[in-house]
Enzyme design. Structure first.
Site, mmCIF file in Angstrom:
data_model
loop_
_atom_site.group_PDB
_atom_site.id
_atom_site.type_symbol
_atom_site.label_atom_id
_atom_site.label_comp_id
_atom_site.label_asym_id
_atom_site.label_seq_id
_atom_site.Cartn_x
_atom_site.Cartn_y
_atom_site.Cartn_z
ATOM 1 N N CYS A 1 -5.148 -15.854 -30.220
ATOM 2 C CA CYS A 1 -4.983 -17.007 -31.110
ATOM 3 C C CYS A 1 -4.035 -16.681 -32.261
ATOM 4 C CB CYS A 1 -6.330 -17.473 -31.637
ATOM 5 S SG CYS A 1 -7.282 -16.187 -32.448
ATOM 6 N N HIS B 1 -11.060 -16.127 -35.749
ATOM 7 C CA HIS B 1 -10.182 -16.978 -34.956
ATOM 8 C C HIS B 1 -9.084 -17.535 -35.849
ATOM 9 C CE1 HIS B 1 -8.836 -19.843 -31.988
ATOM 10 N NE2 HIS B 1 -9.083 -20.853 -32.798
#
Length: 1239
Positions: free
Chosen positions: A176, A536
């Site tokens: 990510c 994330h």
């Protein structure tokens, strides 16, 4: 992975969240979409059936009334729902809270997909960019009053059409961080256009797999022109030299940016793009030292690609509240004085001086990293700072630019491009090269007001206006807009405001810089959601085509707006961009009841910001290239990409027509079951599919095709479900199996037969019986044979079938079967149907044909005994770690002197057998050792071994084919326990070390074992006089309770198997004589030298803090009234930073007892720090403080490193490097080594 969704919705009716709801699971069995997918959502009990149908259409992006919605009732009946029905769901009869529905084709036609406009590039119409289906908009909703949230999940494939005009990136595993950076670079017109402008050489195109810029070009073309919802990044990471394991590594987005830019620069060497990264992202600064005595300034120029801003500056008690404040901290100089004075070459002596940084210029594209990660000396680990730091949409950096020392060419350029003429509030940018002295005179007259305006602009950083500046306003009016703010006078050491004399001499410079070019607009916010140990990344990015913001979260790209939209009968309002941006500032979320600030905190906040200079005279192309304007080589690449996508799409269409099942077969030659994936086109007949399966399993050499057939099979139950007749064999498999699917509720079995035999017919609902023939004489059980019976058949009919299968007489045959809980039940009623006996789908039977035990009760018969043992038996995989068989005394010799190896056995045992019987009857004769001379360990999947010591336990602890490890050695007897002995040495770097295992008998005294232990230590050549030998408990990583000689094990000392115990060799005879005494460890802190003395043991028999001070005073010779103490934190030896111990410890707590909060000193082994309160702390320079911090960080990282997963360095491998020689990240003064991990 925690990811914030930009589509936060607030329902108009807050009572909706309080209604009782059904959870609806809808499975799409049509093949109109790119894949068979499902969706799950909640719906109110009183909702209409028509609303459920419409909601399903929206969720799956189908047009209404183009498909059938079928309710799958718990009884397996199916009900087709009416699209027009106004009946509510509760009256319809939905049961429970979970209900399942199926989407099927209507009249043989697939559902019609809702067509979404696909935007080819980011410059097309506004409506195509922001149009989002009701499905995607409604997926997340919450009520702002009660924080109630409801999320629905839908399977999204790469081939689903994008709903915003932008294409997402697939997260390979933990990439990510890569996706966020790539999307930010893609949305930067200057970078994207320049990348398209680079043309590779012919030989480079041939090696495109390793070519980083070429793979970036291809990815950007896909992002701009693809019709997919998301595309893969595997080609890009492969060009980095990464293998599949790199996708599972967590890395920092800022680190990736630096490494990737360096790799691009290496690739572009000796091309027209060689200086592209520097032109776009590089700024200049000066590292200076200025003498207080003579004013001499030593300067070293440097460049930077990003600026790392402290959230919490080193040594500060509070955090920076805004980016502007952090920038001021960044350029605020530190004073070198005292022992840290600067040697001035001009003064020829050491003098006080200022050391700091000055910005000489800022880059066209500005990258700011917010340093949210730091080392915590209390937890000895890295933590994330979730504190609030605001940042503006528009950032004026002209006030941070150094006036003194700025190079003349740069200043001339600023002055030449910024001749200002104010006309009714409008600022016109003109070229002043022909205005000569008249312009200079105007600047001279305005110098005072310009300086005041600059000071006011700097002061405005703490005001609200500086955070919410309107970017549409001309940047050069920014200073004037703050003229009403209070004027702030800067100190003489300010790096961007000179003294009065300098200001008088440089009025032109001041005016030019006050209205300079360094005015920026925010366009990318890279957010890190999570903690310091993982999290994330996703990004909010502004489109320069229309000024709208989008959330790029891996595959998902969603619009960010503040509009109210209608979803069926409900109106919802999307959260505004301002509200979403404020959440990225960090700090406590007022809508949440919790805030985490520990090492395991989890919060979403901005980590990296990108700004672009607002300069209409930029030499770069500020608008995106459209596909019509692509260079020739990019057009060719676009054609190749399109051709590949068309091929993939065609393959996808072919896949839609495939029936994908699992194929099984009992191989007639190998006598073993085999399985394989089986894909067959829906148009092929079952007969053709049989031939394909015959070839796939390579049976053509063993069984003729006419002796094979495909039947419906259930692998879980090993059940023969259904056979197909000759008519059905000519039908297409798509019709037989219910259409092409990727998953079916059944499998296929390729059944074989001998030539001349006839295949039996299997009807749905039958029972598959595994039948064993029992030989009472040999007490053996044969391999099972499969018999397929109808559930309505009688026991008598099944008996005849069994006799025929085994070719034995049926007149005296007795049958029994395995019932629940492994019971064995006889089948004594010949006329009863087998379904009445409890058979369902499958069953196991035992048959005996001699009938010799008819007179005996079944429970006393041999048949019952043999069958019962069989159903209760398990097979174990035994590993025997043997030693030299001639070595009788296996405990006395060292392992290295013996021959050793591993033998493997397969042993079948009765699970009701005890461990004692297993050792004696099964293993002793097998390995040639008496039961007391070997140990049994149970082995788990992670290769951990646990000794089985309770001999009365049964073998039910082991699963079928469970792993058992046998090791020679003294086995435990009744009343014995095995403990682990560790050594304990005070003031050693590693105070505790494992030594050996030891056996203790319950009920014996500690003194007895101390004598035995002393002999064992003497045998190991360790000097351990009995009077100085101490035994104590090991409490995790700390020393615990001291065991006295008259303590009795398991009475006074609670033990268990694998109990950890410490032995300690004292310098003097044991001082602990009474259970009322406590053994503490005290350590003196000396602030004047920033040192800690070694630990010393202190024996106390009181609970008074005053008496503890008296003891410390006697020990240290510190006057009693000057003694202060504090309890150590963490596990032994309670390490603490010398930079924090003076202020952060709870010194001299106000308590009446040592057993009271916050001390809780009630067991042995506690560490207590003490100091002389009159001793003054050493003064430290910032440089020395940083040195100490660096030393301690290295020390604690080494001490705690074994408890953390080793992090792999981020490397990109270029052609000039190999995997052994990675391309290093360039270093620059403002850059940070912080690592924010992603998943």
């Amino acid at each position: 992975m925690a990811a914030a969704d930009s589509r936060s919705l607030v329902a108009v009716d807050p009572t909706e969240a309080n209604k009782e709801k059904y959870t609806c699971v809808v499975r799409d069995e049509t093949h109109s979409g790119s894949d068979h997918h499902s969706t799950t959502f909640s719906i109110a009990f009183d909702a209409f059936v028509s609303y459920l149908c419409a909601e399903t259409a929206n969720r799956l992006s189908y047009e209404e009334k183009t498909f059938l919605l079928v309710w799958e009732k718990p009884s397996n009946d199916e009900v087709v729902l009416d699209w027009e029905s106004t009946q509510n769901l509760k009256d319809l009869g939905l049961g429970g809270k979970l209900n399942r529905f199926i989407v099927r084709e209507k009249d043989g036609n697939p559902p019609v997909k809702i067509k979404h406009p696909i935007q080819e590039s980011s410059q097309n119409s506004d409506t195509s960019q922001t149009k989002t289906s009701a499905t995607s908009t409604a997926r997340t909703a919450y009520n702002s009053n009660n924080n109630y949230s409801e999320t629905t999940y839908a399977t999204v494939t790469a081939w689903d059409e994008p709903t915003t005009g932008y294409v997402g990136l697939v997260n390979q595993a933990m990439t990510c961080y890569l996706n966020s950076l790539l999307q930010s670079l893609y949305m930067t017109p200057e970078f994207r256009n320049a990348l398209y402008g680079w043309k590779p050489e012919p030989q480079e195109e041939e090696e495109e797999e390793k070519n980083i810029p070429l793979q970036l070009q291809k990815l950007f073309v896909q992002l701009q022109t693809s019709g997919k919802r998301s595309v893969e990044t595997t080609d890009v990471t492969r060009s980095f030299g990464w293998d599949s394991s790199e996708a599972w590594q967590q890395h920092d987005v800022q680190e990736l940016c630096r490494v990737m830019f360096d790799a691009l620069e290496q690739k572009w060497t000796r091309t027209d793009k060689a200086n592209l990264i520097n032109q776009l992202y590089q700024g200049k600064m000066q590292d200076y030292v200025k003498c207080h005595n003579c004013g001499y300034e030593s300067v070293r120029e440097a460049t930077y690609l990003d600026i790392a801003l402290d959230i919490k500056p080193f040594g500060a008690k509070k955090t920076c509240e805004s980016v502007e404040e952090a920038l001021e901290v960044f350029i605020t100089p530190e004073t070198l004085n005292g022992t840290n004075q600067y040697y001035c070459d001009k003064c020829e002596k050491k003098c006080d001086a200022d050391k700091g940084l000055k910005f000489m210029s800022f880059p066209y594209l500005l990258t700011l990293q917010l340093k949210r990660f730091e080392f915590d000396y209390q937890t000895l680990g890295r933590i994330k700072l979730n504190d609030k730091m605001t940042f503006p949409d528009c950032l004026n950096l002209n006030k941070f630019l150094s006036r003194k020392g700025q190079d003349a060419p740069a200043l001339a350029r600023i002055k030449r491009t910024q001749s200002m003429r104010e006309d009714d509030g409008h600022v016109e940018i003109t070229d002043d090269k022909d205005q000569g002295n008249e312009k200079d005179q105007d600047l001279d007259q305005a110098s005072d007001s310009a300086a005041a305006a600059a000071a006011a602009a700097a002061a405005a950083r703490v005001g609200a206006d500086s955070v919410t500046e309107n970017c549409s306003r001309d940047p050069n009016n920014a200073a004037a807009a703050t003229s009403a703010s209070p004027v702030v006078s800067f100190s003489d050491t300010s790096p961007f405001v000179g003294d009065d004399t300098a200001a008088a001499e440089n009025n032109d410079d001041d005016q030019a810089v006050a209205k300079g070019p360094f005015f920026y607009e925010l366009f990318s916010i890279m957010v890190h959601s999570g903690s310091a140990i993982g999290g994330h990344y996703y990004a909010y990015i502004k489109s320069f085509a229309d000024g709208k913001w989008f959330c790029f979260n891996d595959q998902s790209v969603t619009s960010v707006s503040g509009k109210t939209v209608r979803i069926l009968h409900l109106f919802v309002s999307q959260a505004s961009w301002e509200d979403i941006k404020k959440k990225t500032f960090g700090g406590i979320d007022q809508s949440s009841s919790y805030y985490y600030s520990s090492a395991y905190s989890s919060s979403a906040n901005a980590y990296m910001l990108m700004y672009r200079q607002k300069n209409d005279d930029s030499p770069f192309e500020r608008d995106f290239l459209t596909s019509e304007d692509f260079p020739t080589h990019i057009r060719r690449m676009q054609d190749r990409v399109k051709e590949k996508e068309e091929h993939e799409k065609k393959q996808k269409e072919i896949d839609k027509s495939l029936c994908k099942l699992k194929l099984y077969c009992h191989h007639p030659k190998a006598k073993k079951p085999r399985d394989n994936k089986f894909e067959i086109h829906e148009g092929k007949t079952l007969k053709e599919a049989t031939e394909d399966a015959w070839k796939l399993l390579v049976l053509d050499e063993h069984v003729p095709l006419e002796c094979c057939r495909l039947i419906r099979y259930d692998d879980f139950y090993e059940s023969l479900d259904q056979s197909y007749d000759e008519t059905e064999e000519l039908l297409p498999v798509g019709k037989l199996f219910g259409g092409p699917k990727s998953f079916y509720q059944f499998d296929l079995l390729l059944e074989t037969k001998e030539s001349g035999d006839v295949f039996k017919t299997y009807k749905r609902g039958g029972v598959t019986l595994k039948v064993h023939l029992v030989d009472l004489d040999d007490e053996t059980v044969s391999e099972s044979r499969i018999i397929r019976a109808n559930a309505s058949e009688t026991v008598s009919e099944v008996t005849k079938a069994v006799a025929t299968t085994f070719n034995v007489p049926h007149e005296k045959m007795r049958l029994c079967f395995e019932a629940s809980f492994r019971d064995v039940i006889p089948l004594n009623s010949p006329e009863r149907e087998i379904k009445s006996e409890g058979f369902y789908k499958v069953g196991r039977m035992f048959a005996e044909a001699k009938g010799e035990e008819d007179a005996k009760p079944f429970i006393d018969s041999k048949l019952f005994k043999i069958a019962s043992e069989y159903v209760n038996s398990i097979q174990l995989s035994v590993q025997y770690h043997y030693v030299d068989e001639d070595d009788e005394d296996v405990n006395e010799k060292e392992a290295g002197e013996r021959k050793s190896g591993v033998k493997h056995f397969k042993v079948r045992v009765d699970r009701r057998m005890t461990m004692q019987k297993f050792k004696q009857d099964k293993m002793s004769s097998l390995i040639g050792l008496e039961p007391e001379n070997f140990r049994v360990y149970r082995c788990y999947g992670n290769n951990q071994e646990y000794e089985v010591v309770r001999l009365d336990d049964t073998m039910t602890m082991f699963p079928e084919d469970g792993a058992v490890v046998i090791r020679p050695g003294r086995a435990l007897k009744a009343g014995e326990l095995r403990v682990k002995i560790h050594s304990f040495t005070l003031n050693e770097p590693e105070p505790m070390k494992f030594m050996f295992d030891w056996i203790i008998v319950k009920g014996r005294k500690v003194a007895d074992y101390k004598r035995e232990l002393a002999k064992e230590l003497e045998r190991r050549k360790i000097d351990a006089p009995l009077e100085r030998l101490r035994l104590r408990k090991k409490s995790w990583q700390s020393p615990g309770t001291v065991f006295l000689d008259d303590h009795v094990f398991t009475d006074d000392v609670q033990l268990y198997n694998n109990f950890d115990m410490l032995y300690e060799i004292l310098p003097e005879p044991e001082p602990m004589k009474s259970p009322n005494q406590l053994s503490l460890y005290v350590r003196r802190w000396r602030p004047s030298t920033l040192t800690l003395d070694p630990l010393e043991e202190l024996i106390i028999d009181f609970s008074s803090p005053k008496k503890l001070k008296e003891k410390i005073s006697l020990l240290s010779e510190i006057p009693l009234d000057q003694v202060e103490f504090a309890k150590g934190r963490g596990y032994f030896p309670c390490d603490v930073s010398v930079l924090e111990i003076q202020e952060d410890m709870n010194w001299n707590p106000t308590v009446t007892s040592l057993n009271a909060w916050p001390l809780y000193i009630h067991d042995d082994g506690v560490v207590v720090f003490y100091r002389d309160r009159t001793e003054k702390a050493m003064e430290l320079s910032d440089e020395r403080r940083k040195e100490i911090q660096k030393e301690e960080t290295a020390k604690y990282a080494k001490a705690t490193g074994r408890y953390h997963r080793k992090e792999k360095a981020l490397k990109i491998y270029t052609e000039s490097s190999s995997r052994q020689s990675p391309a290093p990240a360039p270093s620059s003064p403002p850059s940070s080594a912080n690592n924010a991990k992603s998943t």
